[in-house]
Design a protein around this motif. Structure first.
Motif, PDB file in Angstrom:
ATOM      1  N   ARG A  57       0.880  -1.180   0.059  1.00 56.19           N
ATOM      2  CA  ARG A  57      -0.168  -0.065  -0.088  1.00 56.19           C
ATOM      3  C   ARG A  57       0.786   1.357   0.144  1.00 56.19           C
ATOM      4  N   ALA A  58       1.862   1.389   0.686  1.00 58.37           N
ATOM      5  CA  ALA A  58       2.949   2.403   0.872  1.00 58.37           C
ATOM      6  C   ALA A  58       3.671   2.537  -0.598  1.00 58.37           C
ATOM      7  N   ASN A  59       4.032   1.336  -1.278  1.00 55.06           N
ATOM      8  CA  ASN A  59       4.979   1.668  -2.378  1.00 55.06           C
ATOM      9  C   ASN A  59       4.095   1.793  -3.611  1.00 55.06           C
ATOM     10  N   HIS A  60       2.891   1.583  -3.438  1.00 52.48           N
ATOM     11  CA  HIS A  60       1.903   1.694  -4.641  1.00 52.48           C
ATOM     12  C   HIS A  60       0.646   2.274  -4.267  1.00 52.48           C
ATOM     13  N   PRO A  61       0.576   3.685  -3.721  1.00 55.13           N
ATOM     14  CA  PRO A  61      -0.863   4.251  -3.127  1.00 55.13           C
ATOM     15  C   PRO A  61      -1.590   4.568  -4.503  1.00 55.13           C
ATOM     16  N   ASP A  62      -1.082   4.587  -5.586  1.00 54.60           N
ATOM     17  CA  ASP A  62      -1.757   4.759  -6.669  1.00 54.60           C
ATOM     18  C   ASP A  62      -2.933   3.556  -7.142  1.00 54.60           C
ATOM     19  N   ALA A  63      -2.700   2.340  -6.574  1.00 53.18           N
ATOM     20  CA  ALA A  63      -3.377   1.283  -7.018  1.00 53.18           C
ATOM     21  C   ALA A  63      -5.039   1.241  -6.221  1.00 53.18           C
ATOM     22  N   VAL A  64      -5.849   1.573  -7.153  1.00 49.53           N
ATOM     23  CA  VAL A  64      -7.304   1.600  -6.686  1.00 49.53           C
ATOM     24  C   VAL A  64      -8.141   0.619  -6.647  1.00 49.53           C
ATOM     25  N   THR A  65      -7.658  -0.546  -7.432  1.00 52.24           N
ATOM     26  CA  THR A  65      -8.290  -1.670  -7.530  1.00 52.24           C
ATOM     27  C   THR A  65      -7.711  -3.054  -7.555  1.00 52.24           C
ATOM     28  N   SER A  66      -7.959  -3.775  -6.978  1.00 53.66           N
ATOM     29  CA  SER A  66      -7.227  -5.205  -6.797  1.00 53.66           C
ATOM     30  C   SER A  66      -8.093  -6.417  -7.251  1.00 53.66           C
ATOM     31  N   LEU A  67      -7.335  -7.006  -8.239  1.00 51.51           N
ATOM     32  CA  LEU A  67      -8.162  -8.371  -8.718  1.00 51.51           C
ATOM     33  C   LEU A  67      -7.240  -9.437  -8.033  1.00 51.51           C
ATOM     34  N   VAL A  68      -7.953 -10.379  -7.218  1.00 48.28           N
ATOM     35  CA  VAL A  68      -6.914 -11.301  -6.532  1.00 48.28           C
ATOM     36  C   VAL A  68      -7.431 -12.770  -6.979  1.00 48.28           C
ATOM     37  N   ILE A  69      -6.530 -13.622  -7.231  1.00 47.41           N
ATOM     38  CA  ILE A  69      -6.941 -15.016  -7.618  1.00 47.41           C
ATOM     39  C   ILE A  69      -6.207 -15.851  -6.667  1.00 47.41           C
ATOM     40  N   ARG A  70      -6.553 -16.546  -5.727  1.00 45.42           N
ATOM     41  CA  ARG A  70      -5.970 -17.625  -4.962  1.00 45.42           C
ATOM     42  C   ARG A  70      -6.431 -18.782  -5.377  1.00 45.42           C
ATOM     43  N   LEU A  81     -13.836 -12.024 -13.880  1.00 46.42           N
ATOM     44  CA  LEU A  81     -13.293 -11.020 -12.661  1.00 46.42           C
ATOM     45  C   LEU A  81     -12.594 -10.019 -13.568  1.00 46.42           C
ATOM     46  N   VAL A  82     -11.888 -10.208 -14.694  1.00 48.13           N
ATOM     47  CA  VAL A  82     -11.373  -8.998 -15.145  1.00 48.13           C
ATOM     48  C   VAL A  82     -12.246  -7.901 -15.498  1.00 48.13           C
ATOM     49  N   GLU A  83     -13.335  -8.321 -16.212  1.00 51.22           N
ATOM     50  CA  GLU A  83     -14.514  -7.385 -16.672  1.00 51.22           C
ATOM     51  C   GLU A  83     -14.820  -6.696 -15.369  1.00 51.22           C
ATOM     52  N   GLY A  84     -15.054  -7.182 -14.360  1.00 53.47           N
ATOM     53  CA  GLY A  84     -15.588  -6.750 -12.957  1.00 53.47           C
ATOM     54  C   GLY A  84     -14.477  -5.811 -12.388  1.00 53.47           C
ATOM     55  N   ALA A  85     -13.249  -6.058 -12.594  1.00 53.75           N
ATOM     56  CA  ALA A  85     -12.005  -5.227 -11.990  1.00 53.75           C
ATOM     57  C   ALA A  85     -11.998  -3.938 -12.893  1.00 53.75           C
ATOM     58  N   VAL A  86     -12.183  -4.422 -14.159  1.00 52.14           N
ATOM     59  CA  VAL A  86     -12.078  -2.973 -15.015  1.00 52.14           C
ATOM     60  C   VAL A  86     -13.347  -1.943 -14.789  1.00 52.14           C
ATOM     61  N   ARG A  87     -14.354  -2.635 -14.577  1.00 54.67           N
ATOM     62  CA  ARG A  87     -15.592  -1.752 -14.238  1.00 54.67           C
ATOM     63  C   ARG A  87     -15.199  -1.065 -12.788  1.00 54.67           C
ATOM     64  N   THR A  88     -14.798  -1.744 -11.835  1.00 54.27           N
ATOM     65  CA  THR A  88     -14.311  -1.027 -10.798  1.00 54.27           C
ATOM     66  C   THR A  88     -13.255  -0.021 -10.753  1.00 54.27           C
ATOM     67  N   PHE A  89     -12.418  -0.261 -11.509  1.00 54.32           N
ATOM     68  CA  PHE A  89     -11.209   0.625 -11.645  1.00 54.32           C
ATOM     69  C   PHE A  89     -11.824   1.955 -12.279  1.00 54.32           C
ATOM     70  N   ALA A  90     -12.624   1.822 -13.316  1.00 56.16           N
ATOM     71  CA  ALA A  90     -13.119   3.045 -13.894  1.00 56.16           C
ATOM     72  C   ALA A  90     -13.983   3.649 -13.075  1.00 56.16           C
ATOM     73  N   GLY A  91     -14.744   3.242 -12.041  1.00 55.47           N
ATOM     74  CA  GLY A  91     -15.558   3.848 -10.992  1.00 55.47           C
ATOM     75  C   GLY A  91     -14.822   4.346 -10.073  1.00 55.47           C
ATOM     76  N   GLU A  92     -13.799   3.824  -9.529  1.00 59.84           N
ATOM     77  CA  GLU A  92     -12.928   4.338  -8.411  1.00 59.84           C
ATOM     78  C   GLU A  92     -12.163   5.542  -9.067  1.00 59.84           C
ATOM     79  N   CYS A  93     -11.631   5.441 -10.377  1.00 58.06           N
ATOM     80  CA  CYS A  93     -10.960   6.759 -10.969  1.00 58.06           C
ATOM     81  C   CYS A  93     -12.052   7.870 -11.039  1.00 58.06           C
ATOM     82  N   LYS A  95     -14.510   8.455  -9.082  1.00 57.47           N
ATOM     83  CA  LYS A  95     -14.435   9.346  -7.796  1.00 57.47           C
ATOM     84  C   LYS A  95     -13.497   9.972  -7.460  1.00 57.47           C
ATOM     85  N   ARG A  96     -12.122   9.589  -7.435  1.00 56.79           N
ATOM     86  CA  ARG A  96     -10.939  10.429  -7.368  1.00 56.79           C
ATOM     87  C   ARG A  96     -10.704  11.458  -8.042  1.00 56.79           C
TER      88      ARG A  96
END
Length: 98
Positions: A57-70, A81-93, A95-96
């Motif tokens: 978080r400290a090294n990449h404060p610019d990361a506004v969305t994470s797509l996690v695959i475990r 998941l990619v489509e959802g992450a891209v939509r979430t990213f656009a929304g976060e952008c 907002k900011r």
């Protein structure tokens, strides 16, 4: 439906995000966290196999969305998941920036 191992699923996710106009701007040494940005955008979308640590978080404060695959995923699941992450990213952008 065959399952992709998490490493293969992560690679598919990175390629899928890149297909939306994002470019890899950073990768950790283990290769399990990749940061991508659209050209000219100050914000990043993170693809990883784990949640962000305080150091990340400290090294990449610019990361506004994470797509996690475990876990193993089908190709269709990764693509969704990619489509959802891209939509979430656009929304976060939006907002900011607004």
């Amino acid at each position: 439906m065959s399952l992709l191992a998490p490493k293969e699923a992560l690679a598919r996710a990175v390629a899928g995000v890149a297909a939306h106009g994002f470019t890899v701007v950073a990768r950790n040494t283990r290769g399990d966290s990749v940061y991508l940005k659209p050209e000219g955008n100050p914000f990043a979308l993170r693809v990883s196999n784990h949640a962000r640590t305080p150091k990340q978080r400290a090294n990449h404060p610019d990361a506004v969305t994470s797509l996690v695959i475990r876990q193993p995923k089908t190709a269709a699941q990764v693509d969704a998941l990619v489509e959802g992450a891209v939509r979430t990213f656009a929304g976060e952008c939006r907002k900011r920036e607004g």
